[in-house]
Design an enzyme around this catalytic site. Structure first.
Site, PDB file in Angstrom:
ATOM      1  N   HIS A  51       0.861  -1.105   0.015  1.00 57.92           N
ATOM      2  CA  HIS A  51       0.029  -0.100  -0.114  1.00 57.92           C
ATOM      3  C   HIS A  51       0.863   1.191  -0.086  1.00 57.92           C
ATOM      4  O   HIS A  51       1.678   1.316   0.934  1.00 57.92           O
ATOM      5  CB  HIS A  51      -0.816  -0.011   1.183  1.00 57.92           C
ATOM      6  CG  HIS A  51      -1.896  -1.179   1.190  1.00 57.92           C
ATOM      7  ND1 HIS A  51      -2.413  -1.849   2.289  1.00 57.92           N
ATOM      8  CD2 HIS A  51      -2.651  -1.695   0.078  1.00 57.92           C
ATOM      9  CE1 HIS A  51      -3.325  -2.798   2.038  1.00 57.92           C
ATOM     10  NE2 HIS A  51      -3.319  -2.867   0.642  1.00 57.92           N
TER      11      HIS A  51
ATOM     12  N   GLU B 219       1.583   3.535   3.089  1.00 53.86           N
ATOM     13  CA  GLU B 219       2.004   2.738   4.475  1.00 53.86           C
ATOM     14  C   GLU B 219       3.810   2.507   4.107  1.00 53.86           C
ATOM     15  O   GLU B 219       4.097   1.478   3.654  1.00 53.86           O
ATOM     16  CB  GLU B 219       1.317   1.417   4.695  1.00 53.86           C
ATOM     17  CG  GLU B 219      -0.004   1.630   4.659  1.00 53.86           C
ATOM     18  CD  GLU B 219      -0.892   0.383   4.834  1.00 53.86           C
ATOM     19  OE1 GLU B 219      -0.223  -0.543   4.921  1.00 53.86           O
ATOM     20  OE2 GLU B 219      -2.345   0.384   4.730  1.00 53.86           O
TER      21      GLU B 219
ATOM     22  N   HIS C 126       3.316  -3.722   6.282  1.00 56.43           N
ATOM     23  CA  HIS C 126       2.225  -2.755   6.279  1.00 56.43           C
ATOM     24  C   HIS C 126       2.308  -1.868   7.397  1.00 56.43           C
ATOM     25  O   HIS C 126       3.332  -1.901   8.160  1.00 56.43           O
ATOM     26  CB  HIS C 126       0.908  -3.412   6.248  1.00 56.43           C
ATOM     27  CG  HIS C 126       0.551  -4.250   5.039  1.00 56.43           C
ATOM     28  ND1 HIS C 126      -0.524  -3.835   4.162  1.00 56.43           N
ATOM     29  CD2 HIS C 126       1.080  -5.262   4.721  1.00 56.43           C
ATOM     30  CE1 HIS C 126      -0.578  -4.441   3.256  1.00 56.43           C
ATOM     31  NE2 HIS C 126       0.332  -5.541   3.506  1.00 56.43           N
TER      32      HIS C 126
ATOM     33  N   GLU D 141       2.055  -5.728  10.384  1.00 59.89           N
ATOM     34  CA  GLU D 141       1.565  -4.082  10.663  1.00 59.89           C
ATOM     35  C   GLU D 141       2.567  -3.426  11.600  1.00 59.89           C
ATOM     36  O   GLU D 141       2.951  -3.723  12.879  1.00 59.89           O
ATOM     37  CB  GLU D 141       0.481  -4.143  11.271  1.00 59.89           C
ATOM     38  CG  GLU D 141      -0.779  -4.827  10.397  1.00 59.89           C
ATOM     39  CD  GLU D 141      -1.233  -3.959   9.172  1.00 59.89           C
ATOM     40  OE1 GLU D 141      -0.905  -2.786   9.128  1.00 59.89           O
ATOM     41  OE2 GLU D 141      -1.921  -4.320   8.363  1.00 59.89           O
TER      42      GLU D 141
END
Length: 506
Positions: free
Chosen positions: A131, A134, A245, A336
């Site tokens: 993404h 990110e 991410h 993440e």
């Protein structure tokens, strides 16, 4: 600038002193008077010798120092090329394809065999910036490269052992177009999608699509970046992977989707290798500075041990980690790594410190379980032999690659293996599997098959497949390590020095 600065410094030296320096460097015979004046006595000779002495430093040293900041895509390419040029014994840069806008998707390999696979050496990968907004993953992976290369140069045991035993592929940005468009807001900004406005983590073939819809998967409908990763997975037999991410602080593991069938357990969508996935997620979270606490983002979300099953967090269709596991027999987790999708620049050093040991510890997990080869009755390694572990019914069966190799990530314990190959007897063996990461090697065990007697009964492996087909063509020749030839950035420095030498001789 180097040449001009040296010229200015030498111009301040008195002729007698300069003559002494000249004799020291190049000898008496080349230090005769120069018609341009006493300051040029022996000057060209000294400069020529100094520049020739310094030439290897210009060619062999990366020209860009790595800083804690958000490097542009072109800067990342240059950095990867410089690392490859400066460290050809352990580094190699290649492209897996192009983005929608035509930007190359550059990968750097770090290993003692960076240009090709070596038997018994597992393939590992990190992917970041899927993404585009990110962005911390880009920074972390560049710092990881710098750390590994510097450690190997300094002969530090942790780096030497890792590169001796593992082939590490690093893709700093999967979505360079999205990064170019990204805003810097902590949570809500443009740039998540690729140039066509598609979320790349919803664009992979879905492991459970067969029961949701009719028809075959058509690869041409996928986005350019997704097609590039699919091709990459077919060209290398990756064993372990993580996808970085931002926007939360948690390690998420497959499945991300479900049919509501037997895979659903207590609100989670559980894989046959759930114990391994939980272990992998915990390795990252507990080696991270704060992820294991589970609520570091103070956003109301809480994750026990800092990990979560993807489906239990939220269901998504077409995710990359499910595709890796189902079709490429590569165990992948989604990391993440920051509460803020675009952290302020001044926080980057601290965020690197929080993630460094976790990134290294996760790579070492590629040495869990068992690895080896399957040989037929003539002692020839065979491709597409099925290697099953009792109690683990995978959607697509794990099979040997073109080298006859198999890798199974397993926690320590006793496991029963069943190996099948056409025309050969079914082979069943029980293995006692130790913990491999501390030794930088999984248990090595080869399987030797025997020819089956005519009219004998053959075992048919059980393959649970909700998808239309399982693709076993995992090794397309000529993609990784041969697509893009690195540019030798030192050549430009050498040409510049050559021009300086010509100037001095005029």
């Amino acid at each position: 600038m180097f040449y001009l600065g040296l010229k200015q410094q030498l111009s301040l030296v008195s002729p007698p002193v300069f003559a002494g320096v000249c004799r020291c460097f190049v000898g008496v015979s080349r230090c005769r008077s120069d018609p341009r004046g006493p300051q040029w006595t022996g000057y060209a000779a000294v400069m020529s010798s100094l520049l020739l002495l310094l030439l290897p430093l210009f060619i062999l040293t990366p020209t860009t120092a790595l800083e804690f900041r958000y490097h542009r895509n072109g800067e990342i390419e240059k950095y990867l090329r410089d690392i490859s040029t400066s460290n050809p014994d352990i580094a190699h840069v290649y492209s897996i394809g192009r983005s929608v806008r035509g930007q190359q998707l550059w990968v750097l390999v770090l290993s003692l065999s960076p240009r090709h696979h070596s038997i018994g050496i597992p393939e590992f990968k990190y992917v970041a910036n899927m993404h585009g907004n990110e962005v911390l993953g880009r920074v972390l992976l560049l710092q990881l490269i710098d750390d590994l290369v510097r450690g190997h140069r300094n002969k530090e045991a942790w780096s030497v052992q890792l590169l001796n035993s593992t082939r590490i592929h690093i893709l700093p940005t999967m979505n360079p177009d999205g990064f170019d468009d990204a805003g810097t807001h902590c949570q809500f900004s443009q740039g998540r999608f690729n140039h066509n406005g598609v979320d790349l983590n919803r664009n992979f073939p879905d492991a459970f699509a067969g029961k949701r819809q009719q028809g075959q998967f058509v690869e041409e409908t996928q986005e350019a970046e997704v097609r590039a990763v699919i091709g990459w997975l077919r060209s290398e037999t990756f064993v372990l992977s993580a996808n970085l991410h931002g926007g939360a602080l948690v390690a998420s593991y497959p499945y991300d989707n479900s049919n509501g069938g037997s895979e659903q357990v207590g609100g989670a969508s559980v894989t046959p290798d759930n114990d391994v996935f939980v272990h992998l997620a915990k390795v990252y979270s507990y080696n991270h500075g704060s992820m294991h606490r589970g609520d570091s983002c103070k956003d109301g979300l809480s994750f026990n041990d800092g990990i979560t099953n993807g489906y239990q967090w939220y269901a998504l269709k077409g995710g990359m980690q499910d595709y890796n596991y189902v079709w490429a027999q590569c165990l992948e987790v989604t990391l993440e790594v920051s509460c803020c999708k675009f952290p302020p620049k001044d926080q980057l050093p601290a965020l690197w410190t929080e993630n460094r040991e976790a990134l290294l510890a996760f790579i070492r997990q590629v040495h869990l379980g068992v690895k080896g080869r399957v040989f037929d009755s003539f002692g020839v390694p065979v491709q597409n032999a099925v290697v099953e572990v009792k109690g683990r019914s995978n959607i697509c069966l794990f099979r040997t690659d073109k080298h006859g190799e198999y890798y199974r990530l397993l926690l320590p314990g006793n496991y029963t293996f069943t190996v099948t190959y056409p025309g050969h007897q079914v082979l069943t063996e029980t293995l006692d599997v130790p913990h491999g990461p501390d030794r930088y090697s999984a248990l090595k065990h080869d399987f030797l098959l025997r020819r089956a007697a005519d009219n004998s009964t053959h075992y048919t492996p059980t393959e649970f497949s909700p998808t239309p087909t399982c693709n076993y063509t995992l090794n397309v020749e000529g993609r990784c390590g041969a697509v893009a030839t690195p540019t030798w950035t030192g050549v430009s420095a050498a040409l510049g020095l050559w021009a300086a030498l010509r100037f001095l001789s005029d």
